[in-house]
Design an enzyme around this catalytic site. Structure first.
Site, short mmCIF file in Angstrom:
data_model
loop_
_atom_site.label_atom_id
_atom_site.label_comp_id
_atom_site.label_asym_id
_atom_site.label_seq_id
_atom_site.Cartn_x
_atom_site.Cartn_y
_atom_site.Cartn_z
N GLU A 103 0.94 -1.24 0.13
CA GLU A 103 -0.04 -0.17 -0.09
C GLU A 103 0.79 1.16 -0.04
O GLU A 103 0.60 2.17 -0.61
CB GLU A 103 -0.74 -0.17 1.23
N GLU A 123 -3.25 -9.63 3.48
CA GLU A 123 -3.92 -9.13 4.87
C GLU A 123 -5.30 -10.21 5.04
O GLU A 123 -5.62 -10.70 6.16
CB GLU A 123 -4.65 -8.09 4.58
C1 LIG Z 1 -3.83 -0.66 8.43
C2 LIG Z 1 -3.26 -1.87 8.34
C3 LIG Z 1 -3.46 -2.19 6.94
C4 LIG Z 1 -2.17 -3.29 6.76
C5 LIG Z 1 -2.04 -4.50 7.18
C6 LIG Z 1 -0.92 -5.23 6.89
O1 LIG Z 1 0.08 -4.84 6.48
S1 LIG Z 1 -0.94 -6.78 7.69
C7 LIG Z 1 0.74 -7.44 7.44
C8 LIG Z 1 0.75 -8.20 5.83
N1 LIG Z 1 1.97 -8.53 5.62
C9 LIG Z 1 2.12 -10.01 5.71
O2 LIG Z 1 1.41 -10.61 5.91
C10 LIG Z 1 3.53 -10.38 5.48
C11 LIG Z 1 4.01 -11.54 6.41
N2 LIG Z 1 5.30 -11.80 6.51
C12 LIG Z 1 5.59 -12.56 5.49
O3 LIG Z 1 4.81 -13.27 4.89
C13 LIG Z 1 6.95 -13.32 5.60
O4 LIG Z 1 7.58 -13.10 6.95
C14 LIG Z 1 8.05 -12.55 4.77
C15 LIG Z 1 7.60 -13.10 3.14
C16 LIG Z 1 7.85 -11.24 4.70
C17 LIG Z 1 9.49 -12.92 4.99
O5 LIG Z 1 9.36 -14.41 4.93
P1 LIG Z 1 10.77 -15.12 5.41
O6 LIG Z 1 10.43 -16.64 5.28
O7 LIG Z 1 11.99 -14.47 4.97
O8 LIG Z 1 10.63 -14.82 7.21
P2 LIG Z 1 9.79 -15.36 8.16
O9 LIG Z 1 8.34 -15.35 7.61
O10 LIG Z 1 10.36 -16.28 9.20
O11 LIG Z 1 9.72 -14.15 9.23
C18 LIG Z 1 10.94 -13.41 9.91
C19 LIG Z 1 10.53 -12.84 11.26
O12 LIG Z 1 9.85 -11.53 10.72
C20 LIG Z 1 8.35 -11.66 11.42
N3 LIG Z 1 7.53 -11.05 10.66
C21 LIG Z 1 7.53 -11.35 9.38
N4 LIG Z 1 6.51 -10.35 8.96
C22 LIG Z 1 5.99 -9.79 9.97
C23 LIG Z 1 5.14 -8.60 9.98
N5 LIG Z 1 4.54 -7.98 8.97
N6 LIG Z 1 4.90 -8.01 11.37
C24 LIG Z 1 5.66 -8.31 12.39
N7 LIG Z 1 6.42 -9.43 12.41
C25 LIG Z 1 6.80 -10.02 11.00
C26 LIG Z 1 8.21 -13.15 11.74
O13 LIG Z 1 7.36 -13.39 12.60
C27 LIG Z 1 9.57 -13.81 12.07
O14 LIG Z 1 9.77 -13.48 13.43
P3 LIG Z 1 10.75 -14.11 14.24
O15 LIG Z 1 10.11 -15.76 14.18
O16 LIG Z 1 12.36 -14.41 13.54
O17 LIG Z 1 10.45 -13.68 15.63
#
Ligand SMILES: CCC/C=C/C(=O)SCCNC(=O)CCNC(=O)[C@H](O)C(C)(C)COP(=O)([O-])OP(=O)([O-])OC[C@H]1O[C@@H](n2cnc3c(N)ncnc32)[C@H](O)[C@@H]1OP(=O)([O-])[O-]
Length: 719
Positions: A103, A123
């Site tokens: 976004e 999301e």
């Molecule tokens: C108004 C609001 C509107 C917006 C809403 C949103 O954006 S909603 C969000 C939309 N976004 C998503 O849904 C994306 C969610 N994330 C992912 O899909 C994957 O983490 C990745 C593709 C970014 C990286 O994959 P990879 O295999 O390389 O790495 P990995 O997956 O092992 O993660 C490493 C560490 O980072 C941590 N962590 C990761 N993301 C977040 C986060 N957003 N936050 C906090 N923490 C996060 C994860 O827990 C882990 O922590 P640990 O265990 O080390 O303590």
């Protein structure tokens, strides 16, 4: 949290600095707001570039902050201000631009993406919607159909696809940030109005209502009872029918309904549980971050049945050389053809070439002498498996790891017949092994930490979600399945039908009810196990099979079904009837109704009306109750591990979080009270007796699932 620099004398470079994924935490939002203000107010600055540190643009909102009250500047006004600014802003996307990160890119006037970058709005997978303008801007930029698909599925797309869709302006193989700075310099003084996506008119298809109807039906079919995708559709409708100022309000209202919902909590719990599960730890202190896995370059699979073939495909896909062994020439040839076909189809689907050069097929165990690791996948028969392990001990070099793909046999007993018990571990794959994501890594009491680390890391390399579990009959998944299946068959005795029970479970969110699932898996497997464990067999009177075995209630109906040659889909008959052997269209079978009626009258059971509520409570509370016992016994290290096993191996609906999370959402006190009630009604069913851990947690005030571990005082862990 955000670094501000002036580069090329006139470009403000804002770098998000919140490792590991540069999530938009309150501190990052605060720093960004300050940096943008500085850039817009500095007369030297003519353009702005936004990028992320360590080659990752931004992983979206900080999901950890969702549990608490909103702190720091909200995202929507911040993003609106970036878009409205009078200086061109260029996003330099490397790594990922997900959720709020995507976004953020959408409000930048231009986007440059590295060719390996991935973008998406995931999301919906967290039970919410893209509420920082994503549902309003994306349809304006790429049209309703494409935006609906991305927003309702949460699918990640490549930089190339984003370019085709018109989301990014340029894809580069160079440093995206440097390319973006040059791009920004060229953009100075160009008009920005057409680059402000919120000002665009959404290209609206003439048949909008019909399109939304079709997508709604698809979403309802795919994700039964899940709220977020439906809310996403409503938000996208607003983008088509309202000006941006109103649409963004609608988006925010819809987000409010989702944000605090049980489904959002469950899905966010699943996100973290999946990541927690990989972090195995043993009472010895050995754990995921202090135990080095061995490098596996070559592996062997023994047995080319359904499981063996799937494992060969998983290994070859991960780039590992595989020697596949069978005992007979015909079986070897059939297995070989099937593996090659599976690999070719898989490669075609993924647009890569099939790694057939990694495969070797043989009838001789002697060929395994130099491999790094062997996975035995022969028939589920202890004596046979022991013979194989004895042979392997003789043939393989002393350092070769020996793994067994058993679904419940004693891994330590197998280790005991080898010359290297510390190098023996269970690798329980789920069928079909090249499709199912779950791997239970079964740690025997003598498995070394290096062996466990290697099996866990091999699982990850094959794209599996690996969970370390202790050694006991059925391990975690299948041990818990028993009370669940038992309750379903007891409910049949008492008056329910297979279709009624399946419907209740499918309405709860399971893709398949217990009887349809059993028909798919094959009823003969369980029958054979029951025969081997002495629960049924030739000694049992087929006309009047007793309803108690080994001192507890037993339902002989599944054995009676098997005795009629009804083994499920593969025979065209099981709990349901199918058009033909191998058919998938399950229809209620009058013969099963007759069998149930005759059975009840033979044992003078007065059938009663059974509510869906009772079906769910008895099946799922018995399931969770066994989960509590597994935690007590130290077979699983934490409730998250159990939930991940059920989510990825048994089709537990993700929006319910897994059996343990579900129990916590229902309320442990309530689960305890219902189990006590059902146990009183069925005192001969020990699985319904509330476990001591459940009672203890209730006595401690029902703490949150993430803290149960502190209350588990295991005398000895099996991990
Ligand atoms: C108004 C609001 C509107 C917006 C809403 C949103 O954006 S909603 C969000 C939309 N976004 C998503 O849904 C994306 C969610 N994330 C992912 O899909 C994957 O983490 C990745 C593709 C970014 C990286 O994959 P990879 O295999 O390389 O790495 P990995 O997956 O092992 O993660 C490493 C560490 O980072 C941590 N962590 C990761 N993301 C977040 C986060 N957003 N936050 C906090 N923490 C996060 C994860 O827990 C882990 O922590 P640990 O265990 O080390 O303590």
């Amino acid at each position: 949290m955000a670094r501000y620099e002036l580069v090329k004398r006139s470009v403000a470079l804002i770098t998000l600095t919140n490792p590991p994924v540069n999530a938009l935490s309150s501190a990052v939002r605060h720093a960004m707001a300050k940096s943008m203000e500085q850039a817009l107010n500095d007369p030297k600055v003519t353009a702005v570039v936004i990028c992320g540190e360590n080659g990752r643009f931004c992983g979206g909102a900080d999901i950890r902050e969702f549990a608490g009250p909103l702190r720091g500047p909200p995202l929507v006004p911040l993003l609106d201000a970036i878009e409205a600014g009078e200086k061109p802003v260029v996003a330099a996307i490397e790594g990922v631009a997900l959720g709020g990160g995507f976004e953020l890119a959408l409000v930048c006037h231009y986007c440059i993406a590295h060719f390996k970058a991935r973008l998406g709005l995931p999301e919906v997978t967290l039970g919410i919607l893209p509420a920082a303008g994503g549902t309003q801007r994306l349809p304006r930029l790429i049209g309703i159909p494409a935006a609906l698909e991305l927003i309702t599925t949460g699918r990640h797309i490549s930089a190339q696809e984003a370019l085709k869709l018109g989301i990014v302006d340029q894809v580069t193989e160079q440093n995206a940030c440097e390319v973006a700075v040059e791009f920004a310099l060229r953009a100075v003084a160009k008009p920005l109005s057409s680059r402000r996506v919120s000002m665009l008119t959404t290209p609206c298809p003439p048949d909008l209502d019909a399109l939304l109807e079709v997508v709604t039906m698809e979403v309802k079919k795919k994700a039964r009872g899940v709220m977020a995708p439906l809310a996403c559709i409503q938000a996208v409708r607003a983008a088509a029918t309202m000006p941006y100022s109103k649409g963004i309000k609608r988006e925010s209202e819809l987000m409010a309904t989702l944000f605090n919902s049980g489904q959002a909590r469950a899905l966010q719990y699943c996100f973290f549980a999946q990541r927690t599960a990989g972090k195995w730890t043993l009472p010895s202190g050995a754990q995921w971050n202090n135990s080095k896995p061995r490098e596996i370059r070559s592996a062997a699979i023994i047995g080319l049945g359904t499981m063996g073939r799937g494992i060969v495909v998983s290994l070859a896909r991960a780039g590992i050389s595989v020697i596949a062994v069978e005992s007979e020439k015909k079986l070897l040839e059939t297995g070989k053809q099937m593996v090659i076909g599976m690999l070719e189809r898989d490669a075609k689907r993924r647009g890569v070439s099939a790694s057939l050069n990694l495969l070797k097929f043989t009838l001789s165990l002697q060929d395994l002498k130099d491999v790094d690791l062997v996975i035995e996948a022969v028939f589920e028969d202890m004596a046979l498996k022991k013979r194989v392990f004895q042979e392997l001990s003789k043939v393989c070099r002393p350092a070769t790891l020996l793994c067994t793909n058993t679904s419940g046999l004693d891994v330590d007993a197998l280790a005991g017949v080898t010359d290297r018990p510390h190098l023996v571990v269970g690798m329980h794959f789920f069928s079909p092994a090249h499709v199912m994501k779950l791997l239970e890594v079964v740690c025997g009491p003598r498995s070394s930490s290096e062996t466990i680390a290697t099996a866990m890391s091999l699982g990850k390399r094959m794209g599996k979600v690996s969970v370390a579990v202790g050694n006991c009959p059925g391990f975690v998944g299948n041990r818990m399945l028993k009370p669940y299946l038992d309750q379903a068959t007891f409910l049949l005795e008492e008056g329910a039908t297979p279709e009624q029970i399946d419907k209740a479970l499918e309405d709860f969110g399971f893709a398949m009810g217990v009887f349809r699932m059993s028909d798919l898996a094959g009823l003969d497997v369980g029958w054979r196990i029951r025969k081997e464990s002495g629960l049924t067999g030739p000694d049992v009177d087929p006309k009047n099979p007793p309803r108690r075995r080994h001192g507890r209630r037993y339902c002989p109906i599944p054995d009676m079904v098997c005795e009629q040659g009804r083994f499920g889909q593969k025979t065209g008959r099981g709990w349901y009837m199918y058009d033909k052997p191998g058919g998938t269209n399950a229809k209620p079978d009058p013969l099963i109704q007759n069998l149930l009626e005759m059975y009840r009258s033979r044992y003078a059971i007065q059938p009663r009306n059974i509510s869906d509520k009772e079906i769910i409570e008895r099946c799922l509370f018995a399931l969770a109750n066994e989960g509590f016992r597994i935690l007590e016994d130290g077979i699983a290290a934490r409730p998250e591990d159990i939930d991940v096993i059920y989510l990825f191996g048994y089709g537990f609906p993700r929006h319910r979080g897994g059996p343990m999370f579900y129990a916590s959402m229902v309320g442990l006190e309530r689960v305890l009270e219902r189990l006590e009630h059902y146990h009183q009604a069925h005192p001969d069913v020990p699985h319904l007796e509330p476990s001591p851990l459940l009672k203890k947690l209730v006595a401690c005030g029902s703490p949150s699932v993430q803290t149960w571990r502190e209350h588990i005082k295991t005398m000895h862990s099996h991990l």
